[in-house]
Design an enzyme around this catalytic site. Structure first.
Site, PDB file in Angstrom:
ATOM      1  N   TYR A  89       0.833  -1.201   0.000  1.00  0.00           N
ATOM      2  CA  TYR A  89       0.000   0.000   0.000  1.00  0.00           C
ATOM      3  C   TYR A  89       0.872   1.256   0.000  1.00  0.00           C
ATOM      4  CZ  TYR A  89      -3.692   3.247   1.393  1.00  0.00           C
ATOM      5  OH  TYR A  89      -4.581   4.298   1.440  1.00  0.00           O
ATOM      6  N   LYS A 100       1.090   4.161  -2.973  1.00  0.00           N
ATOM      7  CA  LYS A 100       0.731   5.545  -2.667  1.00  0.00           C
ATOM      8  C   LYS A 100       1.932   6.476  -2.843  1.00  0.00           C
ATOM      9  CE  LYS A 100      -3.623   5.091  -1.853  1.00  0.00           C
ATOM     10  NZ  LYS A 100      -4.647   5.733  -2.735  1.00  0.00           N
ATOM     11  N   THR A 127     -14.448   5.279   7.795  1.00  0.00           N
ATOM     12  CA  THR A 127     -15.289   4.868   6.675  1.00  0.00           C
ATOM     13  C   THR A 127     -15.791   3.449   6.936  1.00  0.00           C
ATOM     14  OG1 THR A 127     -13.455   3.888   5.445  1.00  0.00           O
ATOM     15  CG2 THR A 127     -13.888   6.254   5.091  1.00  0.00           C
TER      16      THR A 127
END
Length: 254
Positions: A151, A155, A186
């Site tokens: 990840y 990014k 979220t």
């Protein structure tokens, strides 16, 4: 201020999490929003809410990892002025525990997906004499986070692409910026806690919240407010920047 009247915005991943908040915020500020999503059902629900409230929203089923699919989708939308690259996937793992399959999946969506959208949108903006691009990166690109190898790598690539595009298209009146959120509350976070910490969700939620000096997670609408500014005419002097929106995580965690 910050109205997007007569603006058409393409938002990838615009039906969930931060992307959904950006879609709703832009529609509220009078943009015509085009939601680019792999799952059209979720996207249609968001679009229906916007349209029933007097806004204007359209749904486009698209796999951002597929360049031909992206090219055809954006061509079908026609002229637009704003591109928000929000589509992305997460992964938990270190370099030696991340499988090749998972690594390739994150590169395909988080990195190649952004490239595919840039590749399709930039000619549209050049022909129109300008445009605005906002890439959703992450604090994972700037600091070391445990178990976020793939990840973080993807990014980091998003930040590099942001700077490159901002530099290359200055003369074309194209602005390109990135935002780097820390933890934002979220449905993904709730699902992550339920899957990885069954029975201890509340405890882990508090722990993750307080890892940010401000003492809580961000709210999607707070991220959307920054996105609105950066994509508005009021930010006309802003390009080639990455904006931390992290409750003090990067600068104050010492």
């Amino acid at each position: 201020m910050f109205v997007l009247t007569n603006k058409k915005a393409v938002i990838t991943g615009g039906a969930s999490g931060i992307g959904k908040a950006i879609t709703q915020m832009f529609a509220k500020q009078h943009a015509e929003v085009h939601i680019v999503e792999l799952n059209p059902d979720n996207a249609q629900h968001v679009a229906d809410e916007i349209n029933s409230s007097g806004g204007k929203a359209f749904v486009h089923r698209c796999n951002v990892a597929d360049q031909k699919n992206v090219s055809n989708t954006l061509s079908s939308i026609g002229q637009f002025q704003i591109l928000v690259n929000s589509a992305g996937v997460a992964h938990i793992g270190k370099a030696d525990t991340t499988s090749e399959e998972d690594f390739d999946r994150l590169v395909a969506v988080n990195m190649k997906g952004v490239y595919n959208c840039l590749h399709a949108a930039l000619p549209v903006f050049i022909n129109a004499g300008g445009g605005v691009i906002l890439n959703v990166a992450s604090i994972a690109a700037s600091v070391g986070l445990r178990d976020r190898f793939a990840y973080s790598a993807t990014k980091g690539a998003v930040l590099a692409m942001t700077l490159s595009v901002a530099k290359d298209y200055l003369e074309n009146n194209i602005r390109c910026n990135a935002i780097s959120p820390a933890r934002v509350h979220t449905p993904f976070v709730d699902g992550f806690l339920k899957q990885n910490y069954p029975g201890n969700e509340k405890e882990m939620f508090e722990k993750l919240s307080h890892s940010q000096p401000i003492g809580r997670m961000g709210r999607p609408e707070e991220i959307a407010a920054l996105a609105l500014y950066l994509c508005s005419d009021e930010a006309g002097f802003v390009t080639g920047n990455d904006y931390l929106i992290d409750g003090g995580f990067v600068k104050l965690n010492n």
